[in-house]
Each structure stands twice: as structure tokens, then as C-alpha cells.
Write an enzyme that holds these catalytic residues in place. Structure first.
Site, mmCIF file in Angstrom:
data_model
loop_
_atom_site.group_PDB
_atom_site.id
_atom_site.type_symbol
_atom_site.label_atom_id
_atom_site.label_comp_id
_atom_site.label_asym_id
_atom_site.label_seq_id
_atom_site.Cartn_x
_atom_site.Cartn_y
_atom_site.Cartn_z
ATOM 1 N N MET A 1 0.853 -1.200 0.000
ATOM 2 C CA MET A 1 0.000 0.000 0.000
ATOM 3 C C MET A 1 0.888 1.250 0.000
ATOM 4 S SD MET A 1 -3.430 -0.950 2.037
ATOM 5 C CE MET A 1 -2.833 -0.634 3.687
ATOM 6 N N ASN B 1 4.107 3.881 1.002
ATOM 7 C CA ASN B 1 4.773 4.380 2.209
ATOM 8 C C ASN B 1 5.813 3.347 2.671
ATOM 9 O OD1 ASN B 1 4.383 5.205 5.575
ATOM 10 N ND2 ASN B 1 4.997 6.645 4.027
ATOM 11 N N GLY C 1 10.878 -2.957 5.775
ATOM 12 C CA GLY C 1 10.115 -4.214 5.744
ATOM 13 C C GLY C 1 9.653 -4.522 4.324
ATOM 14 N N HIS C 2 9.089 -3.514 3.639
ATOM 15 C CA HIS C 2 8.665 -3.732 2.246
ATOM 16 C C HIS C 2 9.868 -4.020 1.356
ATOM 17 C CE1 HIS C 2 5.472 -0.823 3.689
ATOM 18 N NE2 HIS C 2 4.729 -1.808 3.233
ATOM 19 N N ARG D 1 5.713 -11.413 7.257
ATOM 20 C CA ARG D 1 5.183 -12.258 8.335
ATOM 21 C C ARG D 1 4.638 -11.418 9.488
ATOM 22 N NH1 ARG D 1 6.714 -17.666 7.686
ATOM 23 N NH2 ARG D 1 6.314 -18.100 9.862
ATOM 24 N N LYS D 2 4.914 -10.112 9.476
ATOM 25 C CA LYS D 2 4.345 -9.262 10.538
ATOM 26 C C LYS D 2 2.816 -9.334 10.498
ATOM 27 C CE LYS D 2 3.346 -5.176 10.471
ATOM 28 N NZ LYS D 2 2.514 -4.081 10.719
ATOM 29 N N LEU E 1 8.656 -2.948 12.041
ATOM 30 C CA LEU E 1 8.475 -1.816 11.125
ATOM 31 C C LEU E 1 7.061 -1.861 10.544
ATOM 32 C CD1 LEU E 1 11.866 -1.592 9.209
ATOM 33 C CD2 LEU E 1 11.188 -0.572 11.389
ATOM 34 N N SER E 2 6.437 -0.692 10.499
ATOM 35 C CA SER E 2 5.073 -0.574 9.978
ATOM 36 C C SER E 2 4.855 0.859 9.539
ATOM 37 C CB SER E 2 4.068 -0.918 11.089
ATOM 38 O OG SER E 2 2.780 -0.424 10.752
ATOM 39 N N ARG F 1 2.299 2.445 9.970
ATOM 40 C CA ARG F 1 1.513 3.121 11.020
ATOM 41 C C ARG F 1 2.399 3.614 12.179
ATOM 42 N NH1 ARG F 1 -2.759 -0.670 9.218
ATOM 43 N NH2 ARG F 1 -4.353 0.659 8.314
HETATM 44 O O1 PAF Z 1 -0.154 -5.782 3.600
HETATM 45 C C1 PAF Z 1 -0.565 -4.850 2.877
HETATM 46 O O2 PAF Z 1 0.086 -3.819 2.704
HETATM 47 C C2 PAF Z 1 -1.924 -4.974 2.214
HETATM 48 O O3 PAF Z 1 -2.841 -5.597 3.032
HETATM 49 C C3 PAF Z 1 -1.874 -5.657 0.832
HETATM 50 C C4 PAF Z 1 -1.416 -7.106 0.936
HETATM 51 C C5 PAF Z 1 -0.930 -4.899 -0.082
HETATM 52 C C6 PAF Z 1 -3.260 -5.652 0.191
HETATM 53 O O4 PAF Z 1 -3.756 -4.357 0.031
#
Ligand code: PAF
Length: 283
Positions: A30, A32, A36-37, A150-151, A186-187, A189
């Protein structure tokens, strides 16, 4: 790296690599983006020929009282980060492109059992929204492999069941949680936390670690959960849940369960944080 917004263009760009038998990886996000991403992108880059990341703040997975409109949207910084981690294609569609007839009229995918309880109980409809958009992205990209953190452990279980039940020929890889030095998972939010809350936030993970050690030392699960809840409340969290479940499918633990997982969701002020920690229970 290509940045695409249009479904037809995305499909056109993926036709050739698919015909050539190249391995296509999908990293749904999503936006940001944080480390982690980027760990998902790095894993995808190692395993696949073509890495597609998607950036879409999915309205279908937010409740009416949740943070859809304030969710951070940072497309420019995100595309730069993705390019520097070797991503090939960023797909950032509009809601109109994905849901042309509106959210209500769109076909929904719902995954029974694993979507219920835990975050599913506190965020009604959330996992239907996730399952719907992930099915849609799977269908558009048709990846060989897809990466999830996995978070969001319950989400990972929902997606694994979705893939099995709908027979998507896709390998699902769960990538370990990335943590700040003080242990906070990490998030996106975390950015909502004030400086004082950010200092307090690692207590969530510390509590899970203490509970892990107590369970490993054969303390009873109900007692450990009671102590954990008390510790979180004392440290200023308002827990939504703190549970011990079977790691494999989030079923209830039984006397013969070996691989379990502690899962927590708790509010710090107005920010809702989640985390989890696997535990190998002593025999
Ligand atoms: O984990 C996320 O960021 C969302 O839930 C995902 C998997 C991209 C679906 O919108």
C-alpha cells in the site's frame, strides 16, 4: 524501472516475459515503503527474473472509522526506493481502475475460518478487502511467486488459504518481520506515533519475548497470556487481543501442539499496532 497506472499497459508489458518463461514475482504493497517492504523486494529480486511491485491504498480493506483518508501516500519516494532495490515494474492503479463500478458493486472474495477472530474480529470486512484486492492483483500480474511480510501473520494465512482454495498457481513466500533496533516491528503506522509513544512502543515486542521465554520454560499458556495482558495494560497499551494459536493455521492450541504463535494487536493512543512471535512449545 517502469511506473504504470493502466491495467492494459501492465498486461502488455508482462506478456513477453511470460511467453519467454521468465519467473515473475509480485510484491503487493500500500506504499509508504519502509525497510520491511524493501526486504520483500530484495527477496523477490533474488528469486525472480521480473519484479513487479504494486502500490495501492485499497479502500476495500479499511473500516468506516479507520485511517483510509489519512493513510500516508508517498508515491515519489516509494518509486525511488523501489528503483534502487532493482524493481522492474511499479503498478500504481487508481481505485476507479480496479473497482470501476464502485466498491459495493464489485465481486468480493471471502476466505472463511482464518479470516475470523484476531484482527478479523476487530476489523470486520478487512480480510475480505485484502482477499479481494490480492485476488485481483494475482489475476492481473499472474505471478509465479508473491511475497508478503510475516508481521501480518493472519493476512499471510488468509492469502495461503486463498491461493490453495482458488488453485492459483502461485508460490506464496512469507518474509520475516523487519524490526527497528529497539525491537519495534516496522510498519507504516509507526509514523502516527508521537515521540513519547514511539519510545514506549517497543514494549509490545518485549512483552511477546517475555511470554515466549515463559512458555518455553513450561509456564501455562493461560497464565502467560494473563501476565502478558497485564504487562501491556500497565505499559499504556489498550490490547485488542493477545492470543496463542497454532502456527500452521491459527487454530486453537491443543496439548500436542508444538509450533505455536503469539499474536497481539494493541492501541497506543489512537495508533493500532500488531506483532507476533513464533514459539516452539516444550513437549
Ligand atoms: O499488507 C498490505 O500492505 C496490504 O494488506 C496488501 C497485501 C498490499 C493488500 O492491500
Amino acid at each position: 524501472m517502469l511506473t504504470l497506472h493502466d491495467i492494459a499497459e501492465l498486461r502488455a508489458h508482462l506478456n513477453l516475459p511470460r511467453r519467454n518463461g521468465q519467473r515473475i514475482a509480485l510484491v503487493p504493497t500500500m506504499g509508504n515503503l519502509h525497510a520491511g517492504h524493501l526486504a520483500l523486494v530484495d527477496a523477490a529480486r533474488r528469486d525472480a527474473d521480473v519484479v513487479v511491485a504494486t502500490i495501492f491504498v485499497n479502500p476495500l480493506q479499511f473500516g468506516a472509522n479507520e485511517d483510509f483518508s489519512s493513510y500516508p501516500r508517498t508515491l515519489e519516494a516509494d518509486t525511488q526506493a523501489l528503483a534502487s532495490h532493482g524493481c522492474d515494474i511499479v503498478f500504481a492503479p487508481s481505485a476507479d481502475a480496479l473497482y470501476p463500478h464502485g466498491l459495493e458493486a464489485h465481486t468480493h472474495v471471502s476466505v472463511p475460518d482464518v479470516s475470523e477472530g484476531l484482527c478479523g474480529a476487530n476489523r470486520p470486512g478487512h480480510f475480505n478487502g485484502v482477499a479481494t484486492v490480492v485476488s485481483l492483483l494475482f489475476n492481473l500480474v499472474q505471478p509465479d511467486v508473491a511475497y508478503f511480510g510475516r508481521k501480518d501473520y493472519q493476512q499471510l494465512m488468509v492469502i495461503r488459504k486463498l491461493v490453495a482454495d482458488l488453485h492459483f498457481p502461485i508460490e506464496v513466500v512469507g518474509v520475516p518481520t523487519q524490526r527497528a533496533e529497539d525491537g519495534l516491528a516496522l510498519s507504516s503506522r509507526n509514523g502516527y506515533l508521537s515521540a513519547a509513544q514511539r519510545q514506549r512502543a517497543p514494549a509490545l515486542y518485549r512483552t511477546l519475548c517475555h511470554m515466549h521465554d515463559a512458555l518455553r520454560a513450561s509456564e501455562s499458556p493461560p497464565m502467560t497470556l494473563r501476565d502478558g495482558l497485564a504487562a501491556l495494560t500497565e505499559q499504556g497499551f489498550k490490547p485488542d487481543y493477545l492470543e496463542l494459536r497454532r502456527a500452521q493455521d491459527l487454530g486453537p492450541i491443543a496439548p500436542d501442539t508444538q509450533e505455536a504463535i503469539l499474536l497481539v494487536a494493541a492501541h497506543l493512543g489512537t495508533t493500532r499496532l500488531i506483532d507476533n512471535l513464533p514459539v516452539s512449545l516444550p513437549r
